[in-house]
Design an enzyme around this catalytic site. Structure first.
Site, PDB file in Angstrom:
ATOM      1  N   ARG A   1      62.887  31.263 -31.322  1.00  8.43           N
ATOM      2  CA  ARG A   1      62.163  32.363 -30.724  1.00  8.43           C
ATOM      3  C   ARG A   1      60.574  32.043 -30.604  1.00  8.43           C
ATOM      4  O   ARG A   1      60.030  31.721 -31.881  1.00  8.43           O
ATOM      5  CB  ARG A   1      62.293  33.574 -31.548  1.00  8.43           C
ATOM      6  CG  ARG A   1      61.818  34.917 -31.053  1.00  8.43           C
ATOM      7  CD  ARG A   1      61.983  35.968 -32.158  1.00  8.43           C
ATOM      8  NE  ARG A   1      61.776  37.096 -31.851  1.00  8.43           N
ATOM      9  CZ  ARG A   1      60.481  37.746 -32.076  1.00  8.43           C
ATOM     10  NH1 ARG A   1      59.499  36.753 -32.760  1.00  8.43           N
ATOM     11  NH2 ARG A   1      59.883  38.918 -31.811  1.00  8.43           N
TER      12      ARG A   1
ATOM     13  N   LYS B   1      53.271  32.406 -36.627  1.00  7.15           N
ATOM     14  CA  LYS B   1      53.562  33.070 -37.679  1.00  7.15           C
ATOM     15  C   LYS B   1      52.250  32.514 -38.834  1.00  7.15           C
ATOM     16  O   LYS B   1      51.882  31.561 -38.539  1.00  7.15           O
ATOM     17  CB  LYS B   1      54.799  32.921 -38.526  1.00  7.15           C
ATOM     18  CG  LYS B   1      55.801  34.046 -37.704  1.00  7.15           C
ATOM     19  CD  LYS B   1      56.986  34.317 -38.284  1.00  7.15           C
ATOM     20  CE  LYS B   1      57.800  35.154 -37.562  1.00  7.15           C
ATOM     21  NZ  LYS B   1      59.390  35.511 -37.741  1.00  7.15           N
TER      22      LYS B   1
HETATM   23  C1  YH5 Z   1      62.234  36.229 -36.497  1.00  5.77           C
HETATM   24  O1  YH5 Z   1      61.731  35.239 -37.214  1.00  5.77           O
HETATM   25  N1  YH5 Z   1      60.199  37.611 -35.789  1.00  5.77           N
HETATM   26  S1  YH5 Z   1      58.804  39.844 -34.979  1.00  5.77           S
HETATM   27  C2  YH5 Z   1      53.508  37.936 -37.448  1.00  5.77           C
HETATM   28  C3  YH5 Z   1      52.889  37.000 -36.728  1.00  5.77           C
HETATM   29  C4  YH5 Z   1      53.337  36.411 -35.620  1.00  5.77           C
HETATM   30  C5  YH5 Z   1      54.428  36.620 -35.253  1.00  5.77           C
HETATM   31  C6  YH5 Z   1      50.948  37.000 -38.311  1.00  5.77           C
HETATM   32  N2  YH5 Z   1      61.392  39.353 -34.871  1.00  5.77           N
HETATM   33  C7  YH5 Z   1      61.561  37.292 -35.668  1.00  5.77           C
HETATM   34  O2  YH5 Z   1      57.127  37.461 -34.378  1.00  5.77           O
HETATM   35  N3  YH5 Z   1      63.554  38.195 -34.860  1.00  5.77           N
HETATM   36  C8  YH5 Z   1      60.236  38.801 -35.124  1.00  5.77           C
HETATM   37  O3  YH5 Z   1      51.617  36.602 -37.103  1.00  5.77           O
HETATM   38  C9  YH5 Z   1      62.354  38.184 -35.128  1.00  5.77           C
HETATM   39  N4  YH5 Z   1      63.491  36.089 -36.030  1.00  5.77           N
HETATM   40  C10 YH5 Z   1      64.232  37.019 -35.325  1.00  5.77           C
HETATM   41  N5  YH5 Z   1      65.479  36.962 -34.965  1.00  5.77           N
HETATM   42  C11 YH5 Z   1      57.683  39.047 -35.984  1.00  5.77           C
HETATM   43  C12 YH5 Z   1      56.590  38.129 -35.238  1.00  5.77           C
HETATM   44  C13 YH5 Z   1      55.377  37.672 -35.656  1.00  5.77           C
HETATM   45  C14 YH5 Z   1      54.997  38.176 -37.085  1.00  5.77           C
END
Ligand code: YH5
Length: 265
Positions: free
Chosen positions: A246, A211
């Site tokens: 996760r 993230k």
């Molecule tokens: C979460 O924290 N996150 S989707 C932006 C990124 C990298 C990754 C800018 N679903 C979560 O993974 N479900 C997502 O780079 C989730 N907890 C739970 N339970 C977002 C994501 C991501 C977004």
């Protein structure tokens, strides 16, 4: 304490703009990605067909079902690894559970119309994630009185709503939702004080992998350079009480967790 920690691997099933048929090649890639995670020792595979990144396009229920169900059906045939479905849509929850998933991972924490009732009827585990706003607007000036206290208040409300819908608290997992309607400062504060969410006596999930806050801590490193930062952040969350992390990088996270467990026993 760290013995029962689980690694949830992220499996995105989103359209591949290079494939003409769209769906087919996409499912093949997703299944291969899942197989790789299984070889690496993943504990839960989180299948998602709708991007919840800021400003992502909304996906219709039909599209989301067509993307994810073939992948879930294929995975159920080849593995006993538990599968979760990353969705907020009741109809997607139904179809996914029918196909064999054992957990709903909902970034809206069952606030969509019909989601509470559906989740109650399905009887599977549920991750209630906190988000301020919606994916479309959440990063536009998020404000809290106290981020941790406000999220705890949100959890209280959602746990009550679940109990009211007949959902057993034994099914619930809580997640403060890193990056979902939070500034860099909020995200750091939430990680620093992660152990405060233990007060509910429920399992906690932390999603920090790749993230933006990881990049921000590393002076805005590009996406590919976020693995080490993501792994250490996952380990810190585990030390502060996270039961599930996760992640995108299953093997690296698993190695770090193995070291932690050898040291802490
Ligand atoms: C979460 O924290 N996150 S989707 C932006 C990124 C990298 C990754 C800018 N679903 C979560 O993974 N479900 C997502 O780079 C989730 N907890 C739970 N339970 C977002 C994501 C991501 C977004």
């Amino acid at each position: 304490m760290t013995m029962q920690t689980k690694i949830m691997g992220v499996l995105n099933v989103t359209p591949d703009s290079f494939s003409d048929g769209g769906q087919h090649f996409n499912s093949v890639d997703a299944i291969q990605g899942a197989q790789r995670m299984i070889e690496q020792g993943v504990d839960i595979i989180d299948v998602g067909g709708e991007s919840t990144r800021p400003n992502a396009d909304l996906v219709s229920v039909v599209d989301e079902i067509q993307r994810i169900i073939p992948v879930i059906e294929a995975l159920i045939k080849i593995t006993d690894t538990p599968i979760s479905i990353d969705t907020s849509k009741p109809e997607v929850m139904r179809q996914a559970v029918k196909a064999g998933v054992s957990m709903i991972n909902d970034v809206y924490a069952l606030r969509a119309d019909g989601a509470l009732k559906t989740a109650s009827e399905l009887g599977v585990n549920i991750c209630l994630m906190h988000m301020q706003g919606s994916p479309r607007n959440m990063q536009n000036n998020p404000v809290y009185n106290d981020a941790v206290d406000d999220i705890k208040y949100f959890f209280e409300q959602r746990i009550e709503a679940c109990i009211g819908a007949g959902i057993s608290t034994e099914k619930l997992i809580l997640d403060p939702g890193f990056g979902f309607g939070k500034t860099y400062k909020h995200n750091l504060e939430i990680l620093h004080r992660f152990n405060e969410f233990k007060s509910f006596g429920l399992p906690l999930l932390a999603g920090l992998s790749r993230k933006r806050m990881i990049a921000q801590m590393l002076n805005n490193r590009e996406t590919k350079g976020r693995v080490v930062g993501s792994v250490i952040a996952a380990i810190l969350a585990i030390q502060k009480g996270a039961n599930i992390v996760r992640v995108h990088d299953v093997l690296a996270t698993k190695d770090a967790l193995t070291i932690l467990q050898k040291v802490e026993k």
